[in-house]
Design an enzyme around this catalytic site. Structure first.
Site, PDB file in Angstrom:
ATOM      1  N   SER A 143       0.826  -1.213   0.000  1.00 13.70           N
ATOM      2  CA  SER A 143       0.000   0.000   0.000  1.00 13.70           C
ATOM      3  C   SER A 143       0.861   1.264   0.000  1.00 13.70           C
ATOM      4  O   SER A 143       0.481   2.289  -0.586  1.00 13.70           O
ATOM      5  CB  SER A 143      -0.970   0.002   1.185  1.00 13.70           C
ATOM      6  OG  SER A 143      -0.280   0.051   2.407  1.00 13.70           O
ATOM      7  N   ASP A 151      15.601   0.156  13.154  1.00 17.48           N
ATOM      8  CA  ASP A 151      14.714   1.279  13.494  1.00 17.48           C
ATOM      9  C   ASP A 151      15.436   2.386  14.265  1.00 17.48           C
ATOM     10  O   ASP A 151      14.834   3.062  15.113  1.00 17.48           O
ATOM     11  CB  ASP A 151      13.512   0.786  14.318  1.00 17.48           C
ATOM     12  CG  ASP A 151      12.691  -0.270  13.581  1.00 17.48           C
ATOM     13  OD1 ASP A 151      12.641  -0.209  12.342  1.00 17.48           O
ATOM     14  OD2 ASP A 151      12.116  -1.143  14.250  1.00 17.48           O
ATOM     15  N   GLU A 186      21.610  -0.339  12.973  1.00 22.32           N
ATOM     16  CA  GLU A 186      20.752  -0.754  14.087  1.00 22.32           C
ATOM     17  C   GLU A 186      19.289  -0.643  13.669  1.00 22.32           C
ATOM     18  O   GLU A 186      18.880   0.355  13.068  1.00 22.32           O
ATOM     19  CB  GLU A 186      21.019   0.153  15.297  1.00 22.32           C
ATOM     20  CG  GLU A 186      20.392  -0.337  16.583  1.00 22.32           C
ATOM     21  CD  GLU A 186      20.587   0.657  17.725  1.00 22.32           C
ATOM     22  OE1 GLU A 186      19.747   0.649  18.636  1.00 22.32           O
ATOM     23  OE2 GLU A 186      21.556   1.436  17.684  1.00 22.32           O
ATOM     24  N   ASN A 190      13.176   4.049   5.336  1.00 16.06           N
ATOM     25  CA  ASN A 190      12.185   3.112   5.845  1.00 16.06           C
ATOM     26  C   ASN A 190      11.099   3.912   6.564  1.00 16.06           C
ATOM     27  O   ASN A 190      11.317   5.058   6.949  1.00 16.06           O
ATOM     28  CB  ASN A 190      12.834   2.118   6.818  1.00 16.06           C
ATOM     29  CG  ASN A 190      11.881   1.002   7.229  1.00 16.06           C
ATOM     30  OD1 ASN A 190      11.048   0.558   6.427  1.00 16.06           O
ATOM     31  ND2 ASN A 190      11.983   0.542   8.456  1.00 16.06           N
ATOM     32  N   ARG A 225      22.525 -14.311   4.692  1.00 13.21           N
ATOM     33  CA  ARG A 225      21.916 -12.981   4.507  1.00 13.21           C
ATOM     34  C   ARG A 225      22.757 -12.143   3.541  1.00 13.21           C
ATOM     35  O   ARG A 225      22.240 -11.430   2.683  1.00 13.21           O
ATOM     36  CB  ARG A 225      21.835 -12.285   5.872  1.00 13.21           C
ATOM     37  CG  ARG A 225      20.928 -11.079   5.916  1.00 13.21           C
ATOM     38  CD  ARG A 225      20.912 -10.457   7.304  1.00 13.21           C
ATOM     39  NE  ARG A 225      20.407 -11.346   8.326  1.00 13.21           N
ATOM     40  CZ  ARG A 225      19.128 -11.601   8.554  1.00 13.21           C
ATOM     41  NH1 ARG A 225      18.213 -11.042   7.794  1.00 13.21           N
ATOM     42  NH2 ARG A 225      18.759 -12.407   9.524  1.00 13.21           N
ATOM     43  N   HIS A 243       8.329   3.413   9.839  1.00 13.77           N
ATOM     44  CA  HIS A 243       8.058   2.549  10.994  1.00 13.77           C
ATOM     45  C   HIS A 243       6.795   3.030  11.696  1.00 13.77           C
ATOM     46  O   HIS A 243       6.626   4.238  11.901  1.00 13.77           O
ATOM     47  CB  HIS A 243       9.250   2.592  11.960  1.00 13.77           C
ATOM     48  CG  HIS A 243       9.085   1.682  13.138  1.00 13.77           C
ATOM     49  ND1 HIS A 243       9.216   0.317  13.035  1.00 13.77           N
ATOM     50  CD2 HIS A 243       8.773   1.944  14.434  1.00 13.77           C
ATOM     51  CE1 HIS A 243       8.990  -0.225  14.239  1.00 13.77           C
ATOM     52  NE2 HIS A 243       8.725   0.737  15.092  1.00 13.77           N
ATOM     53  N   MET A 250      10.198  -7.277   4.703  1.00 13.56           N
ATOM     54  CA  MET A 250      10.328  -7.966   5.990  1.00 13.56           C
ATOM     55  C   MET A 250      11.635  -8.757   6.092  1.00 13.56           C
ATOM     56  O   MET A 250      11.644  -9.972   6.324  1.00 13.56           O
ATOM     57  CB  MET A 250       9.121  -8.881   6.221  1.00 13.56           C
ATOM     58  CG  MET A 250       7.792  -8.159   6.150  1.00 13.56           C
ATOM     59  SD  MET A 250       7.694  -6.721   7.243  1.00 13.56           S
ATOM     60  CE  MET A 250       7.604  -7.537   8.830  1.00 13.56           C
TER      61      MET A 250
END
Length: 210
Positions: free
Chosen positions: A12, A141, A139, A103, A61, A105, A86
């Site tokens: 969205s 968020d 780190e 990003n 990763r 949050h 995610m």
């Protein structure tokens, strides 16, 4: 400004960015780690190139992130937008995109990093809640916050209603910050965000009554 959007789900926020019709900015690719992410359908509907790179196909990763990096280079990307992606990113990948990756949050950072933010806000009894657009750092968020949209928590709010209300704010604030970058009003220099050529000391706050 060539933009890639990284997604894992519904998309969205991707749709909000598409609808914003950014000036001086173009979404040149949408990358997902999940083949069934509805965000990919949104991209195809608007003739935006897509790529699916499943993290399950990679042993580490770092190797997954390296594959993503190659795809972003193919698209000649200037700015990376995380929109419901995610995955925790490796340090090397974050370093490569420092000051060029955003990003959003669903909390007023630094409060409530991580998951289940709406539930935690209700449990604590906070009267203010919202969302934060921030640069991505090593780190989780914790990168510099650029802008926040703030709402009043109602006594009648549930996790579901709060999630919906915060989502609506995300769709306003995220395109706004991306627009600032596309028009060079917002930029990153020497480990610091600048807005209109002044160091951004505290995030710009938007108060909404929705």
């Amino acid at each position: 400004m060539r933009i890639a959007v990284l997604v894992s789900g519904n998309g969205s926020n991707l749709q909000a960015l598409i609808d914003a019709q950014l000036s001086n900015g173009k979404i040149v690719g949408v990358l997902s780690n999940k083949a069934d992410a509805y965000a990919l359908e949104r991209a195809k509907r608007h003739h935006i190139p897509t790529a699916i790179i499943s993290h399950q196909d990679f042993p580490t990763r770092e190797s997954f992130d390296e594959q993503m990096q190659q795809q972003l280079c193919l698209w000649q990307v200037d700015l990376v937008i995380l929109a419901g992606f995610m995955r925790i990113l490796s340090g090397d990948f974050v370093q490569k995109w420092q000051g060029r990756m955003l990003n959003i949050h669903p909390s007023l950072l630094p409060a409530y990093k991580g998951m289940h933010t709406h539930q935690r806000v209700l449990h604590t009894g906070d009267t203010l809640h919202g969302c934060t657009v921030h640069f991505v750092s090593h780190e989780l968020d914790a990168g510099q916050a650029i802008a926040q949209a703030v709402l009043m928590v109602s006594p009648h709010d549930t996790c579901t209603s709060l999630a919906q209300r915060v989502h609506r704010l995300e769709h306003v604030i995220y395109p706004q910050v991306v627009q600032w970058i596309c028009t060079q009003q917002l930029y990153w220099k020497d480990g610091q965000a600048y807005l209109q050529q002044h160091p951004l000391i505290t995030p710009i706050q938007f108060f909404h009554h929705n």
